[in-house]
Design an enzyme around this catalytic site. Structure first.
Site: not given
Ligand code: BDR
Ligand code: CA
Length: 320
Positions: A247
């Site tokens: 992500h």
């Molecule tokens: C986002 O949520 C967090 O858990 C991850 O680091 C990322 O920034 C993904 O939905």
């Protein structure tokens, strides 16, 4: 010339990889790392950020500041079930991490000032890369909107446009945790680039050759990144079926390789209610005022982006 960036983060397995990617990228010059509560509480996240900076060893000093311990108007929701109780897939058994936790106890709590100051002081427009809930960045926008309009862009990992959410069917984690902050940023008048789940769900490391390539590097940085990915995949943190979803590195990727992302322009709003739509991002109707359109990544050349991220992590280095 490299783009000056401030990285606001809640480390986080994928935050750690995003930081490593940014520091390994000569196109970027990381001026400050600011921490925000999100995946883990602020103290743990700050300890993780300090540890990461130590392991990743940038060649220039990077300001580290801790920011908001909870969202603008809500209680904090964390994601230990996704990232592990320490936020780093259980890597904190290491003695070095314990030392770093002690050392980062006194990190200045001036992240919001740090963001404003870095944006204001730089002769070149600074890009703020926001990898966690947008609390610190929204507070910076509220504190000094004119200074923040000097930013080149705010690059956000968050939201989902058409994809299913990862906290609720409608909401992505960063926007769910602090929807008010996300909305402040999207209404700020600063150019915003959003990297939502629509794109990040296409970017997965699912092959053990990545961690073994990193682990075989003859430095602590490679060993750390290899072990982090191995642990995250083995525990199936942040993805399903042994996949590690990239992500936060994806947001950094939109700056590094914009040609590999398909962008659309949308004025965006975020639902600030407490119902089923809490944290849902949607494209605002034209009659919903004069909100500046954000650039939203809606598709990606996934194989190319994953392999470029991996190659950068393996190559390491960069000017810091
Ligand atoms: C986002 O949520 C967090 O858990 C991850 O680091 C990322 O920034 C993904 O939905
Ligand atoms: Ca994050």
């Amino acid at each position: 010339m490299s783009i000056p960036v401030v990285i606001d983060t809640d480390p986080g397995v994928d935050d750690a990889l995003a930081l490593a990617l940014a520091l390994a990228s000569p196109e970027l010059s990381v001026r400050a790392v600011t921490t925000v509560a999100g995946n883990v509480d602020l103290t743990t996240g700050t300890a993780n950020a300090g540890y990461l900076l130590r392991i990743l060893a940038p060649s220039t000093a990077i300001r580290l500041a801790q920011g908001c311990a909870k969202p603008l108007a809500r209680e904090l929701v964390t994601a230990e079930e996704v990232h592990g109780s320490d936020g780093l897939a259980g890597i904190t058994g290491h003695e070095r991490w314990r030392r770093s936790r002690a050392e980062t106890r006194d990190i200045p709590a001036d992240a919001v000032d740090a963001i404003v100051e870095e944006v204001e002081a730089s002769p070149e427009p600074v890009t703020v890369i926001a990898l966690g809930p947008l609390t610190n960045v929204a507070a910076a926008v509220r504190r000094d909107p004119a200074a923040m309009r000097r930013a080149g862009a705010i690059v956000v990992m968050g939201g989902s446009l058409h994809a299913r959410g990862n906290v609720t069917p409608h909401a992505e984690f960063n926007f769910y945790v602090d929807p008010e902050a996300a909305d402040v940023v999207l209404a700020s008048g600063v150019p915003v680039v959003v990297t939502p789940l629509d794109v990040t769900h296409q970017l997965a490391v699912s092959d053990e050759t990545v961690e073994s390539r990193l682990a075989s590097l003859a430095d602590s940085r490679g060993a750390f990144l290899g072990e982090l990915i191995r642990r995250a995949r083995a525990e199936q943190f942040t993805g399903r079926g042994g996949k590690l979803l990239l992500h936060d590195p994806a947001a950094v990727g939109t700056l590094l390789w914009p040609e590999l992302f398909t962008m659309e322009s949308h004025p965006l709003t975020v639902d600030g209610g407490d119902g089923d739509l809490r944290g849902a991002m949607r494209s605002a109707a034209v009659d919903e005022g004069s909100r500046m359109a954000a650039q939203v990544a809606v598709d990606v050349a996934a194989d190319a982006v994953v392999s470029r991220i991996v190659e950068r992590l393996v190559a390491g280095g960069g000017p810091g």
